[in-house]
Design a protein around this motif. Structure first.
Motif, PDB file in Angstrom:
ATOM      1  N   THR A  26       0.839  -1.208   0.000  1.00 49.43           N
ATOM      2  CA  THR A  26       0.000   0.000   0.000  1.00 49.43           C
ATOM      3  C   THR A  26       0.868   1.249   0.000  1.00 49.43           C
ATOM      4  OG1 THR A  26      -1.724  -1.194   1.216  1.00 49.43           O
ATOM      5  CG2 THR A  26      -1.838   1.215   1.235  1.00 49.43           C
ATOM      6  N   THR A  27       1.933   1.252   0.802  1.00 50.63           N
ATOM      7  CA  THR A  27       2.835   2.411   0.847  1.00 50.63           C
ATOM      8  C   THR A  27       3.500   2.626  -0.511  1.00 50.63           C
ATOM      9  OG1 THR A  27       3.285   1.868   3.161  1.00 50.63           O
ATOM     10  CG2 THR A  27       4.723   3.481   2.135  1.00 50.63           C
ATOM     11  N   GLU A  28       3.920   1.540  -1.168  1.00 49.38           N
ATOM     12  CA  GLU A  28       4.533   1.665  -2.500  1.00 49.38           C
ATOM     13  C   GLU A  28       3.561   2.309  -3.488  1.00 49.38           C
ATOM     14  OE1 GLU A  28       7.770   0.685  -3.672  1.00 49.38           O
ATOM     15  OE2 GLU A  28       8.080   0.697  -1.513  1.00 49.38           O
ATOM     16  N   ARG A  29       2.292   1.879  -3.431  1.00 45.89           N
ATOM     17  CA  ARG A  29       1.287   2.453  -4.350  1.00 45.89           C
ATOM     18  C   ARG A  29       1.071   3.939  -4.037  1.00 45.89           C
ATOM     19  NH1 ARG A  29       2.678  -1.905  -5.962  1.00 45.89           N
ATOM     20  NH2 ARG A  29       1.306  -3.661  -6.438  1.00 45.89           N
ATOM     21  N   ILE A  30       1.036   4.280  -2.753  1.00 45.98           N
ATOM     22  CA  ILE A  30       0.855   5.683  -2.367  1.00 45.98           C
ATOM     23  C   ILE A  30       1.995   6.528  -2.939  1.00 45.98           C
ATOM     24  CG2 ILE A  30       1.008   7.263  -0.382  1.00 45.98           C
ATOM     25  CD1 ILE A  30      -0.655   5.227   1.214  1.00 45.98           C
ATOM     26  N   LEU A  31       3.223   6.050  -2.809  1.00 48.20           N
ATOM     27  CA  LEU A  31       4.378   6.809  -3.285  1.00 48.20           C
ATOM     28  C   LEU A  31       4.365   6.947  -4.808  1.00 48.20           C
ATOM     29  CD1 LEU A  31       7.202   5.371  -0.972  1.00 48.20           C
ATOM     30  CD2 LEU A  31       5.918   7.490  -0.717  1.00 48.20           C
ATOM     31  N   TYR A  32       3.851   5.947  -5.505  1.00 46.87           N
ATOM     32  CA  TYR A  32       3.774   6.004  -6.968  1.00 46.87           C
ATOM     33  C   TYR A  32       2.708   7.011  -7.412  1.00 46.87           C
ATOM     34  CZ  TYR A  32       3.086   4.492 -11.807  1.00 46.87           C
ATOM     35  OH  TYR A  32       2.963   4.465 -13.178  1.00 46.87           O
ATOM     36  N   TYR A  33       1.524   6.915  -6.808  1.00 50.39           N
ATOM     37  CA  TYR A  33       0.431   7.801  -7.243  1.00 50.39           C
ATOM     38  C   TYR A  33       0.653   9.254  -6.826  1.00 50.39           C
ATOM     39  CZ  TYR A  33      -1.943   3.370  -8.123  1.00 50.39           C
ATOM     40  OH  TYR A  33      -2.271   2.123  -8.586  1.00 50.39           O
ATOM     41  N   THR A  34       1.468   9.477  -5.776  1.00 47.71           N
ATOM     42  CA  THR A  34       1.759  10.855  -5.367  1.00 47.71           C
ATOM     43  C   THR A  34       2.979  11.414  -6.103  1.00 47.71           C
ATOM     44  OG1 THR A  34       3.093  10.052  -3.505  1.00 47.71           O
ATOM     45  CG2 THR A  34       0.781  10.596  -3.048  1.00 47.71           C
ATOM     46  N   GLY A  35       3.583  10.605  -6.985  1.00 49.44           N
ATOM     47  CA  GLY A  35       4.720  11.080  -7.762  1.00 49.44           C
ATOM     48  C   GLY A  35       6.050  10.966  -7.057  1.00 49.44           C
ATOM     49  N   ARG A  36       6.062  10.354  -5.855  1.00 48.60           N
ATOM     50  CA  ARG A  36       7.327  10.208  -5.108  1.00 48.60           C
ATOM     51  C   ARG A  36       8.207   9.143  -5.748  1.00 48.60           C
ATOM     52  NH1 ARG A  36      11.211  11.479  -2.722  1.00 48.60           N
ATOM     53  NH2 ARG A  36      11.473  12.178  -0.597  1.00 48.60           N
ATOM     54  N   CYS A  70       5.374  12.524   1.210  1.00 49.48           N
ATOM     55  CA  CYS A  70       4.816  12.722  -0.130  1.00 49.48           C
ATOM     56  C   CYS A  70       3.766  13.824  -0.061  1.00 49.48           C
ATOM     57  CB  CYS A  70       4.232  11.423  -0.680  1.00 49.48           C
ATOM     58  SG  CYS A  70       2.907  10.733   0.334  1.00 49.48           S
ATOM     59  N   PHE A  71       3.255  14.227  -1.224  1.00 48.51           N
ATOM     60  CA  PHE A  71       2.254  15.298  -1.289  1.00 48.51           C
ATOM     61  C   PHE A  71       1.003  14.806  -2.021  1.00 48.51           C
ATOM     62  CE2 PHE A  71       6.192  17.505  -0.578  1.00 48.51           C
ATOM     63  CZ  PHE A  71       5.828  18.560   0.249  1.00 48.51           C
ATOM     64  N   TRP A  72      -0.153  15.217  -1.518  1.00 50.89           N
ATOM     65  CA  TRP A  72      -1.429  14.865  -2.146  1.00 50.89           C
ATOM     66  C   TRP A  72      -2.409  16.013  -1.903  1.00 50.89           C
ATOM     67  CZ3 TRP A  72      -2.749  11.339  -5.583  1.00 50.89           C
ATOM     68  CH2 TRP A  72      -4.082  11.020  -5.780  1.00 50.89           C
ATOM     69  N   LYS A  73      -2.890  16.594  -2.980  1.00 49.06           N
ATOM     70  CA  LYS A  73      -3.862  17.690  -2.899  1.00 49.06           C
ATOM     71  C   LYS A  73      -3.384  18.822  -1.977  1.00 49.06           C
ATOM     72  CE  LYS A  73      -7.998  15.093  -4.107  1.00 49.06           C
ATOM     73  NZ  LYS A  73      -9.358  14.692  -3.737  1.00 49.06           N
ATOM     74  N   ASP A  74      -2.146  19.281  -2.220  1.00 50.49           N
ATOM     75  CA  ASP A  74      -1.551  20.390  -1.468  1.00 50.49           C
ATOM     76  C   ASP A  74      -1.353  20.075   0.015  1.00 50.49           C
ATOM     77  OD1 ASP A  74      -1.512  21.960  -3.766  1.00 50.49           O
ATOM     78  OD2 ASP A  74      -3.559  22.649  -3.419  1.00 50.49           O
ATOM     79  N   HIS A  75      -1.359  18.811   0.376  1.00 52.66           N
ATOM     80  CA  HIS A  75      -1.098  18.404   1.758  1.00 52.66           C
ATOM     81  C   HIS A  75       0.219  17.628   1.807  1.00 52.66           C
ATOM     82  CE1 HIS A  75      -5.329  19.384   2.232  1.00 52.66           C
ATOM     83  NE2 HIS A  75      -5.241  19.185   3.535  1.00 52.66           N
ATOM     84  N   ARG A  76       1.006  17.877   2.854  1.00 49.85           N
ATOM     85  CA  ARG A  76       2.212  17.074   3.080  1.00 49.85           C
ATOM     86  C   ARG A  76       1.847  15.883   3.953  1.00 49.85           C
ATOM     87  NH1 ARG A  76       7.689  17.718   3.174  1.00 49.85           N
ATOM     88  NH2 ARG A  76       7.672  19.980   2.965  1.00 49.85           N
TER      89      ARG A  76
END
Length: 695
Positions: A26-36, A70-76
């Motif tokens: 799940t963390t890997e997917r989060i980092l991919y979709y957030t551009g990290r 990572c960043f998502w919708k202007d949130h860190r």
């Protein structure tokens, strides 16, 4: 220098769950979709970014918690990916201590599993608001409603389903968002990076409407604004629902439940949306509490850049290139690299060399630390896990982190003289990193004894010792960390007298001992009238506790005892602190001999998951291991056997279970508590350790 992200747009979250629930994926997917990340790693290939240790890549499990941003919708979003194996529960404990929110992952087939219960209790302890993500909806046997029900039955949680799966198992396509009343379908050809938001399928409309009504009814029980609108029959908008869900989540009244399959790229973006929408920022949680340095009262630190600086060291890491790296959570204030901070525990100033924003084992330098940040710090040489660092002019002591006691030990001997010189430094670094790993020297055999949380924990530590620190060593078999206690109240007397020409030594005390619940040692004084001068009484206690630390029967620590010193005598010239300390030690040994000292053994809660045809064989084997079967439960197509088994009987169980079930069985275990060992077992242990025979 102004903030690049306002504090109310910070989310400090952890991902916690049972082993193999999909945390790292799940963390890997989060980092991919957030551009990290620009390429997703996989746990089973050993390419996951967050599992950077060699041991993690080889075994396909997370061993140490890793931090990233990572960043998502202007949130860190600062994320800590935690281990799921019970042997590394300290990593979860210290992560949850410093987080503002958490994502609890559950397997859609198994629901709540034993380690899920452990991490849930840890999150309750630190009052951490949570989201739940029912993962692996693509697996055969996946059942969303069953998994949600296990949260109620096993965790006593209050789950609020805000999504429904569209299809299950190999037909999983997406989810229905019950807040928006829209269907979200992911495109497999884009690895889930793109998805379509559309109308709910006709065959699910009625169920979705019914579920949304139930969601609003449950929310109305916890939120006054929604309750009023619901009673009046007024329409409730999306934003109103989101605000109400957020309020109830931050107050830990509900746990929003989402679903998907991280491995199959479905549901992760909506999970990120929920993190932003529902989990708290540092300003949404209560201000951190601490104590004044002189112990005069409580202090609080608001999450703000304008308040005095305070931070908690929650993890120590030894980096081969930069030396000791301390992970800190900044609760208030700001400071720059190069400035000095006050280490409260050691009472000294230390200079911060570098500030690092971590991305697993990679890092980037930052110039300034601000409230709400989770950073790595280079230059703090004397800090340990749980230490507070702060502004010297405004000292505060933040609450420390509690860690469980090690239950397993093994002896280790360096092979050569060169290894002997290296091993001390290596073990010191490893024990500083891991508070559940302790090292001591056996006084009788002169061997170095390592203690940890389980077989895997010690195996990993020994592996690191040999690989990272190049120490060649012989390793003994694991040994159980027993404890001792007494079973009845009695009395003891200690008299220490030495005459040697000049001034002698004289100490004399009488004590009562009695068993108490728990694993504490209480020392009480009932001395009146000066039978023992008051300055010597604490030293009687020191002597008693020192003797108890090495036990009476077999050298194991004694717990669960109240010791009361009620009488004694002294000599005006010859009495000393040392004499009363030795007298206290002698009094304890005298009392323990009469008070029916017994051995306590660690008993594990064991959950074995097997196909039904192997159940009888597995239960029979558990019985031969002195196991108590507590119950059985049908979970999907498998049987779950719950039992309590002494740790001493569980060595090598993984291999035995595989052979009995043709590799189809699995098990988990965690410490349930300590119980008195049977007389025959006690006799064997005492005989083996001391050569004495127990009567």
């Amino acid at each position: 220098m102004p903030r690049d992200v306002p504090l109310n747009r910070y989310r400090n979250i952890g991902i916690a769950a049972h082993i193999d629930a999909g945390k790292t994926t799940t963390t890997e997917r989060i980092l991919y979709y957030t551009g990290r990340l620009h390429r997703m790693g996989e746990v089973h290939d050993g390419t996951a970014t967050m599992d950077y240790m060699e041991q993690e890549q080889e075994r396909g499990i997370t061993i140490t918690s890793a931090a990233t941003t990572c960043f998502w919708k202007d949130h860190r979003i600062n994320i800590i990916d935690t281990p799921g194996h019970v042997d590394f529960t300290a990593e979860v404990e210290r992560s949850l201590r410093v987080l503002d929110g958490a994502i609890a992952l559950f397997d859609a087939v198994a629901g709540v599993q034993p380690q899920s219960e452990t991490v849930w209790r840890q999150a309750d302890k630190y009052r951490v608001p949570r989201l739940a993500f029912i993962n692996k909806m693509d697996r055969a046997g996946a059942n969303f409603d069953y998994a949600v029900q296990t949260m109620i039955d096993r965790l006593k949680a209050n789950p609020l389903a805000i999504q429904l799966p569209i299809g299950v198992e190999d037909k999983l396509k997406g989810v229905v968002d019950l807040v928006e009343m829209k269907a979200i379908l992911w495109r497999d050809e884009t690895l889930g990076a793109e998805y379509e938001v559309g109308e709910i399928p006709d065959d699910m409309l009625e169920e979705a409407a019914d579920r949304r009504t139930k969601m609003i009814e449950k929310l109305a029980e916890e939120d006054e604004a929604i309750f009023e609108k619901y009673v009046e029959g007024a329409a409730i908008g999306e934003e109103e629902l989101r605000r109400a869900i957020r309020r109830a989540t931050v107050a830990i009244k509900i746990t929003p439940v989402l679903c998907g399959s991280a491995f199959k790229y479905k549901g992760v973006q909506r999970l990120l949306d929920a993190v932003v929408d529902y989990l708290p920022s540092p300003v949404d949680v209560p201000a951190v509490q601490g104590a004044a340095l002189d112990g005069t009262g409580a202090l609080i630190r608001e999450a703000s850049d304008d308040t005095p600086f305070s931070a908690l060291v929650f993890k120590i890491l030894t980096d081969p290139f930069i030396g000791q790296l301390a992970f800190i959570r900044v609760y208030s204030g700001t400071f720059r690299a190069g400035e000095s901070v006050f280490n409260v525990a050691k009472g000294r100033k230390e200079r911060i060399g570098r500030l690092l924003r971590m991305h697993a084992n990679k890092r980037e330098d930052v110039r300034e630390a601000r409230s709400g940040e989770i950073l790595g710090v280079v230059g703090l040489r004397t800090v340990q896990t749980g230490d507070t660092i702060c502004d010297e002019k405004h000292p505060i002591v933040l609450e420390e982190i509690d860690f469980p006691t090690p239950v397993l030990s093994l002896a280790i001997e360096p092979k050569t003289k060169a290894d002997q010189q290296k091993i001390g430094m290596a073990l010191a670094k490893l024990s500083k990193e891991d508070p559940t790993f302790t090292v001591h020297t056996d006084r009788e055999t002169n061997q170095t004894v390592l203690s940890g949380m389980g077989e895997l924990h010690l195996e990993i530590l020994v592996d690191r010792l040999m690989r990272e620190f190049q120490v060649a060593a012989n390793v003994g078999r694991p040994q159980v960390a027993y404890r001792e206690t007494i079973r009845r109240a009695d009395r003891g007397e200690g008299r220490f007298v030495r005459q040697s020409g000049g001034r002698g030594q004289y100490g004399h005390c009488k004590i009562r001992v009695e068993p108490i619940d728990g694993d504490e040692i209480e020392f009480v004084s009932e001395i009146v009238g000066g039978a023992i001068p008051k300055e010597f009484i604490p030293h009687v206690g020191h002597g008693v506790k020192e003797a108890m630390s090495s036990g009476y029967l077999a050298g194991y620590e004694t717990v669960g005892v109240r010791v009361t010193v009620y009488d004694g005598s002294f000599h005006e010239v010859d009495s000393s602190e040392v004499a009363f300390k030795i007298a206290g030690s002698m009094a304890w040994k005298d009392a323990a001999r009469k008070a029916a000292a017994v051995l306590l053994e660690p008993v594990m809660a064991v959950e074995v998951i097997v196909p039904e045809e192997y159940m009888g064989d597995v239960i029979g084997d558990l019985n031969t291991r002195r196991g108590r079967i507590e119950g059985m439960e049908l979970r999907g197509s498998t049987q779950v056997i719950k039992s309590y088994v002494p740790l001493a009987e569980m060595f090598g169980y993984a291999t035995e279970l595989r052979s009995r079930t043709q590799g189809r069985g699995s098990y988990t275990m965690h410490l349930n508590g300590y119980e008195e060992a049977p007389a025959k077992v006690q006799e064997e242990i005492v005989n083996r350790v001391t050569g004495k025979v127990v009567r």
